[in-house]
Write a protein that holds these residues in place. Structure first.
Motif, short mmCIF file in Angstrom:
data_model
loop_
_atom_site.label_atom_id
_atom_site.label_comp_id
_atom_site.label_asym_id
_atom_site.label_seq_id
_atom_site.Cartn_x
_atom_site.Cartn_y
_atom_site.Cartn_z
N ALA A 1 4.46 6.30 -13.86
CA ALA A 1 5.51 5.31 -13.67
C ALA A 1 5.16 4.35 -12.54
CB ALA A 1 6.84 6.01 -13.37
N SER A 2 4.65 4.89 -11.44
CA SER A 2 4.28 4.04 -10.31
C SER A 2 3.13 3.11 -10.67
CB SER A 2 3.90 4.89 -9.10
OG SER A 2 3.59 4.08 -7.99
N ALA A 3 2.10 3.66 -11.33
CA ALA A 3 0.95 2.84 -11.73
C ALA A 3 1.35 1.76 -12.72
CB ALA A 3 -0.13 3.74 -12.32
N GLY A 4 2.30 2.08 -13.61
CA GLY A 4 2.76 1.10 -14.56
C GLY A 4 3.42 -0.09 -13.91
N ASN A 5 4.04 0.13 -12.75
CA ASN A 5 4.68 -0.97 -12.02
C ASN A 5 3.69 -1.75 -11.18
OD1 ASN A 5 7.16 -2.37 -11.08
ND2 ASN A 5 6.59 -1.48 -9.11
N LEU A 6 2.78 -1.04 -10.51
CA LEU A 6 1.86 -1.70 -9.58
C LEU A 6 0.69 -2.36 -10.29
CD1 LEU A 6 1.70 0.98 -6.74
CD2 LEU A 6 3.05 -1.12 -6.79
N GLY A 7 0.39 -1.93 -11.50
CA GLY A 7 -0.74 -2.49 -12.23
C GLY A 7 -1.98 -1.63 -12.06
N ALA A 8 -2.91 -1.82 -12.98
CA ALA A 8 -4.13 -1.01 -12.99
C ALA A 8 -4.98 -1.28 -11.76
CB ALA A 8 -4.94 -1.31 -14.25
N HIS A 9 -5.62 -0.22 -11.27
CA HIS A 9 -6.54 -0.32 -10.14
C HIS A 9 -7.71 0.61 -10.44
CE1 HIS A 9 -8.20 -0.25 -6.09
NE2 HIS A 9 -7.40 -1.25 -5.77
N PRO A 10 -8.96 0.15 -10.28
CA PRO A 10 -10.10 0.98 -10.68
C PRO A 10 -10.21 2.29 -9.91
CG PRO A 10 -10.81 -0.96 -9.43
CD PRO A 10 -9.37 -1.17 -9.76
N ALA A 11 -9.85 2.29 -8.63
CA ALA A 11 -9.93 3.52 -7.82
C ALA A 11 -9.07 3.31 -6.59
CB ALA A 11 -11.37 3.84 -7.43
N PRO A 12 -7.77 3.53 -6.71
CA PRO A 12 -6.88 3.28 -5.57
C PRO A 12 -7.21 4.16 -4.38
CG PRO A 12 -5.75 4.53 -7.28
CD PRO A 12 -7.06 4.10 -7.86
N ARG A 13 -7.06 3.60 -3.20
CA ARG A 13 -7.26 4.33 -1.95
C ARG A 13 -5.93 4.29 -1.19
NH1 ARG A 13 -12.53 5.33 -0.49
NH2 ARG A 13 -12.05 5.26 1.73
N ALA B 1 9.65 -9.60 -6.70
CA ALA B 1 10.15 -8.96 -5.47
C ALA B 1 10.68 -10.00 -4.49
CB ALA B 1 9.04 -8.15 -4.83
N ASP B 2 11.88 -9.72 -3.96
CA ASP B 2 12.44 -10.59 -2.92
C ASP B 2 13.02 -9.80 -1.75
OD1 ASP B 2 14.78 -9.52 -3.94
OD2 ASP B 2 15.52 -11.41 -4.77
N GLY B 3 12.89 -8.47 -1.80
CA GLY B 3 13.35 -7.65 -0.69
C GLY B 3 14.85 -7.46 -0.62
N ARG B 4 15.59 -7.91 -1.63
CA ARG B 4 17.04 -7.85 -1.57
C ARG B 4 17.64 -6.68 -2.35
NH1 ARG B 4 18.78 -12.16 1.09
NH2 ARG B 4 17.35 -13.92 1.29
N THR B 5 16.82 -6.00 -3.15
CA THR B 5 17.27 -4.82 -3.87
C THR B 5 16.16 -3.77 -3.82
OG1 THR B 5 16.34 -5.33 -6.07
CG2 THR B 5 18.46 -6.38 -5.49
N ALA B 6 16.47 -2.60 -4.36
CA ALA B 6 15.45 -1.55 -4.48
C ALA B 6 14.72 -1.64 -5.80
CB ALA B 6 16.09 -0.18 -4.32
N GLY B 7 14.91 -2.74 -6.54
CA GLY B 7 14.16 -2.97 -7.75
C GLY B 7 14.77 -2.33 -8.98
N VAL B 8 13.98 -2.29 -10.04
CA VAL B 8 14.41 -1.78 -11.35
C VAL B 8 13.86 -0.38 -11.57
CG1 VAL B 8 14.58 -4.10 -12.32
CG2 VAL B 8 12.42 -2.83 -12.50
N PRO B 9 14.44 0.37 -12.51
CA PRO B 9 13.90 1.69 -12.82
C PRO B 9 12.45 1.60 -13.29
CG PRO B 9 16.08 1.44 -13.77
CD PRO B 9 15.68 0.08 -13.26
N LEU B 10 11.65 2.58 -12.88
CA LEU B 10 10.25 2.61 -13.28
C LEU B 10 10.11 3.05 -14.73
CD1 LEU B 10 8.53 4.16 -10.14
CD2 LEU B 10 8.74 1.76 -10.78
N LEU B 11 8.90 2.96 -15.24
CA LEU B 11 8.60 3.31 -16.62
C LEU B 11 9.09 4.71 -16.95
CD1 LEU B 11 7.00 2.55 -19.26
CD2 LEU B 11 5.05 3.73 -18.21
N GLY B 12 9.90 4.84 -17.99
CA GLY B 12 10.39 6.14 -18.42
C GLY B 12 11.59 6.65 -17.65
N VAL B 13 12.09 5.84 -16.71
CA VAL B 13 13.22 6.25 -15.86
C VAL B 13 14.47 5.46 -16.26
CG1 VAL B 13 14.11 6.38 -13.50
CG2 VAL B 13 11.67 6.79 -13.95
N GLU B 14 15.58 6.17 -16.41
CA GLU B 14 16.87 5.54 -16.67
C GLU B 14 17.77 5.72 -15.46
OE1 GLU B 14 18.50 6.29 -20.83
OE2 GLU B 14 17.01 7.89 -20.63
N VAL B 15 18.49 4.67 -15.10
CA VAL B 15 19.44 4.72 -13.99
C VAL B 15 20.77 4.17 -14.48
CG1 VAL B 15 20.03 3.82 -11.70
CG2 VAL B 15 17.67 4.48 -12.22
#
Length: 482
Positions: free
Chosen positions: A170-182, A300-314
């Motif tokens: 879910a987190s990766a789906g929001n942040l986008g693909a990364h070849p090898a995150p550190r 992103a504008d820093g005014r909310t906590a954003g939307v539900p991540l992939l596969g998450v319902e709120v």
């Protein structure tokens, strides 16, 4: 049902020389970390640890904690990482609940966990690793993380292999693909955020840049010189990173920082973005395996906590359990494959928390027309100080045991550095002199971690109560702001 293999073993097969972990000036490739974890498996097997057994650990961030986590997974055993900031008094009921097969602690903390073996040297005597690597199912428990409810009674949230893998996806789906995150690992590995980073990097074939504790200068050195691409911070640590950087802009190698642990001031997020530190506000909790909602990078504008991540319902529900529409305030509920299996041996608490698959967070919030969540209150009466939860009932229970205190109530008040700090209102016991603030603080520190000790003590004749006899905390909060 699908089975899941240890990602360190998988990494050792597919990219053996890729860096998996750095800590205290050392580095481990996937191949080297796989061999180290195998030694830990052998050491645990020698102690009789097997499937479904629990192992309690008390530690700050350390390579030994990483090895222990992955080794227990290969055995089908469960880790219970205890908060290293708690006192022995606070830890005792958790250990009693979990009934661990084995207790391990770093040397400096061992006296708080009676019967603990030294964590840092536990596998030193083992020269040959074990080949054991039990496949796991999504439902396999991996950790029990203790969290407190409004009563202050510790409850162990059972998080599974499937929870952590779903959270990572879910987190990766929001942040986008990364070849090898550190990932910069400054969050403690006894918190869900720390373990989420540990698992996330392994599942994605990345590297955890683990630090023993948060230090702004060390964090910036890692960002500038070690190719850190992601970080998880809270508002206070974000501010300290920015202050330590001065005029230096973030390098191109840095992608995103996730900011959690409570509301983040919009000016602070704006300051971060002006410095090239791209920050996304998040909302999450232990029982949902870290993130629930996160700002999307493109909006992103820093005014909310954003939307539900992939596969998450709120959803937002009213007092009667009815689902509310956009713009209506109510209780936040979550349904997702990240929701815990339940509370350890607490069926009634589990049934109360999870109904028809929906986790009742007891946090208060509102969804806007775009599905973005604004969190209005982090659980009833909860105080969040620098990302650490403080439950008033726990502090109050200590205060009322003081011979001079008749009753006590603890509320949070805003603090520029920590977000919130606790203030204690205390009513005197008849015929007893008022102790000073220093005496009351010392009394609290005998049984409570330092961050839970009230920043201020206010003496009142009696606590304000409503017609039902309940303490009117809103009245006290207004008084705390004076």
């Amino acid at each position: 049902m699908s089975v899941l293999l240890c990602p360190i073993r998988v990494g050792a097969r597919h990219h053996p020389q890729a860096e998996a972990l750095t800590f205290a000036g050392r580095s481990w490739s996937y191949e080297a970390l796989d061999a180290e974890v195998s030694r830990w498996v052998a050491a645990l097997e020698a102690e009789g640890v097997g499937a479904s057994d629990r192992v309690a650990s008390l530690a700050t961030n350390h390579v030994a904690s990483v090895c222990l986590f992955w080794a227990l997974g290969r055995l089908g055993a469960v880790l219970a990482p205890l908060n290293a900031r708690l006192t022995s008094v606070e830890l005792a009921p958790m250990v009693e609940d979990i009934q661990p097969r084995l207790r391990l602690a770093l040397g400096a903390l061992a006296e708080r966990l009676p019967g603990a073996r030294p964590l840092e040297s536990f596998a030193e005597a083992v020269s040959t690793g074990a080949s054991t690597c039990q496949p796991l199912e999504a439902s396999s428990p991996r950790v029990v993380l203790f969290t407190s409810g409004t009563t202050g009674r510790p409850k162990g949230a059972v998080l599974t292999e499937g929870n952590f893998r779903a959270s990572s996806r879910a987190s990766a789906g929001n942040l986008g693909a990364h070849p090898a995150p550190r990932w910069l690992g400054t969050l403690p590995l006894f918190h869900v955020g720390g373990i989420a980073m540990l698992t996330r990097t392994a599942y994605e074939g990345g590297c955890l840049v683990l630090h023993e504790r948060f230090d702004a200068d060390a964090a910036n050195r890692a960002i500038d010189g070690e190719g850190v691409s992601h970080a998880s911070l809270v508002a206070t640590t974000l501010e300290r990173v920015l202050e330590a950087r001065g005029d230096r802009r973030m390098p191109d190698s840095f992608a995103w920082a996730l900011i959690g642990g409570g509301p983040v001031p919009v000016p602070l997020l704006a300051r971060a973005r002006a410095a090239g530190l791209r920050a996304l506000q998040t909302y999450g909790l232990t029982e949902a395996c870290s993130q629930v909602t996160t700002e999307r990078p493109d909006t992103a504008d820093g005014r909310t906590a954003g939307v539900p991540l992939l596969g998450v319902e709120v959803r937002i529900v009213g007092a009667g359990g009815e689902v509310l529409g956009a713009g209506a305030e109510g209780d936040i509920e979550v349904r997702a494959p990240t929701v815990m299996a339940g509370y350890w041996q607490r069926p009634e608490a589990t049934q109360e928390a999870v109904r028809d698959g929906w986790l009742r967070t007891k946090d208060v919030g509102v969804l806007d027309g775009g599905g973005r969540l604004t969190v209005l209150s982090r659980r009833t009466d909860l105080i969040v100080r620098g990302g650490e939860n403080i439950y008033p009932a726990e502090v109050e229970a200590v205060l009322v045991n003081h011979p001079a205190v008749q009753e006590a109530s603890v509320v949070g008040f805003p603090d520029d550095r920590w977000g919130e700090r606790p203030v204690a209102f205390v009513a005197p016991r008849q015929g007893q002199p008022h102790p000073g603030d220093e005496e009351l603080a010392a009394w609290c520190r005998q049984s409570l971690a330092g961050f839970k000790t009230p920043a201020r003590f206010v003496w009142v004749d009696a606590l304000p109560r409503n017609a039902m006899g309940k303490v009117e905390r809103t009245v006290l909060r207004r008084h705390a702001l004076r």
